[in-house]
Design an enzyme around this catalytic site. Sequence first.
Site, PDB file in Angstrom:
ATOM      1  N   SER A 127       5.179   2.214  -1.117  1.00 51.76           N
ATOM      2  CA  SER A 127       3.797   2.715  -1.120  1.00 51.76           C
ATOM      3  C   SER A 127       2.918   2.114  -2.200  1.00 51.76           C
ATOM      4  O   SER A 127       1.713   2.386  -2.226  1.00 51.76           O
ATOM      5  CB  SER A 127       3.800   4.245  -1.246  1.00 51.76           C
ATOM      6  OG  SER A 127       4.169   4.838  -0.023  1.00 51.76           O
ATOM      7  N   LYS A 130      -0.264   0.495  -1.186  1.00 49.44           N
ATOM      8  CA  LYS A 130      -1.495   1.266  -0.984  1.00 49.44           C
ATOM      9  C   LYS A 130      -2.539   0.955  -2.051  1.00 49.44           C
ATOM     10  O   LYS A 130      -3.733   1.214  -1.844  1.00 49.44           O
ATOM     11  CB  LYS A 130      -1.184   2.767  -0.964  1.00 49.44           C
ATOM     12  CG  LYS A 130      -0.403   3.246   0.266  1.00 49.44           C
ATOM     13  CD  LYS A 130      -0.259   4.766   0.257  1.00 49.44           C
ATOM     14  CE  LYS A 130       0.381   5.296   1.540  1.00 49.44           C
ATOM     15  NZ  LYS A 130       1.840   5.205   1.540  1.00 49.44           N
ATOM     16  N   SER A 182       0.049   9.697  -1.638  1.00 46.81           N
ATOM     17  CA  SER A 182       0.613   8.595  -0.862  1.00 46.81           C
ATOM     18  C   SER A 182       0.640   8.887   0.631  1.00 46.81           C
ATOM     19  O   SER A 182       1.621   8.609   1.326  1.00 46.81           O
ATOM     20  CB  SER A 182       2.033   8.278  -1.357  1.00 46.81           C
ATOM     21  OG  SER A 182       2.402   6.976  -1.029  1.00 46.81           O
TER      22      SER A 182
END
Length: 414
Positions: A127, A130, A182
């Site tokens: 993640s 991101k 997230s």
Amino acid sequence: MHSAFPTSLRVLAATLTAGLLAVAAPAAATAATPAPAQAQPCADQSAPPPPVDTSERPAPGKPAPAPLPVPNEPVGGILMGGCGLVLPGGAPNPPDGDTAASWLVQDLDTGDVIAAKDPHARERPASLIKTLLALVVTTELKPDRIVVPTKEDAEQECTCVGIVAGGRYTVDQLLHGLLMHSGNDVAHAFATALGGVDATTTKMNLLAKRIGATDTRAATPSGLDGPGMSTSAYDLSLIFHYAMKQQEFAQAVATKAYTIPAIGGKPAIPVYNDNKLLGVYPGFLGGKTGFTDDARHTYVGAAQRDGHRLAVVMMRAEQRPTRVVDQAAKLLDYGFALHENHAAPVGRIAYEALVATAPPAPPANVAAAGAGSTAAPAKNDSFGTTGWILTLVVFVVIVAGFVIGYQRKKQARG
């Protein structure tokens, strides 16, 4: 005198010939002798380790993406191509308990790399990708723009914030959900708003290339593993360095708790920050966590001490024997100690993409812990050995001409 002239000339010629041979011999040996075998490249230099599941299997009929090319020179300085620990000269070893396969501590104010371990080893971001998606979002979407998630957006593989199909959310609200908790559902909603998953990953990859993240290829907007997914501790440090200059990003990662309000009959959504150092580590500024089975645990976090900001990125770490956030805290402490002792940087966060081609392996001497030099590699002599030899030949001919002319004049006078 007539007999002395040929003898002197022969001696001169022999001496000059010996000098020419001495100069030319290394060039001839270089041309005739094959180059020595290069040292073995660093582990995971071109691609992450093999996946442990089927998440990176290409769709039927599609080939697996080739690994990204590796730049001729390591981005950020020659020492950034080192394997193992890359530390300032005379620096103590990092704290015990570190489980990360690679990591990097950077100075967020100057861009200096304080210390690192396998900084350009290619790993999976989970993640942490991101952060790159957030940069695309803040570049292309205004904070007050309304995003209406689809059913597909709301039903993504979680971790999820809990947005609902048909709800009306601002970009700023969703950005908090993306970076604090997230949310994969939020990542997909942003991708839909940006033109679809394929268009969004293309935008992410173009942005990565533009700012110099040459190890990075996003395969999904959320960080779920996919074919060709790749990044490095160095690249994520660069992306985070760039992102922390964006006010919307910096504010979101520094927020401990946030509520997406109830709108249009849709329930309010409380959002809590996953980064456990926020509010615990003195001066912590925020960051991002990540995990997949293939990427393992990934982490980025920043803190400020005595008016100075450092950040750490960790790749492919494990939660045992201590939590990843505790390992990160120790690395931040280590970085601040090096900074306070005025340790020389070992590299630099460089916002410039290099021409990427197949590289030679980094020199072996940059792989050892304690390497302290940050000097650029010696430049090639554009004139070359052959040029110097030809110059010397011309010089010899000129000198010989003067000698012969002088001897002939002398004979004529005699």
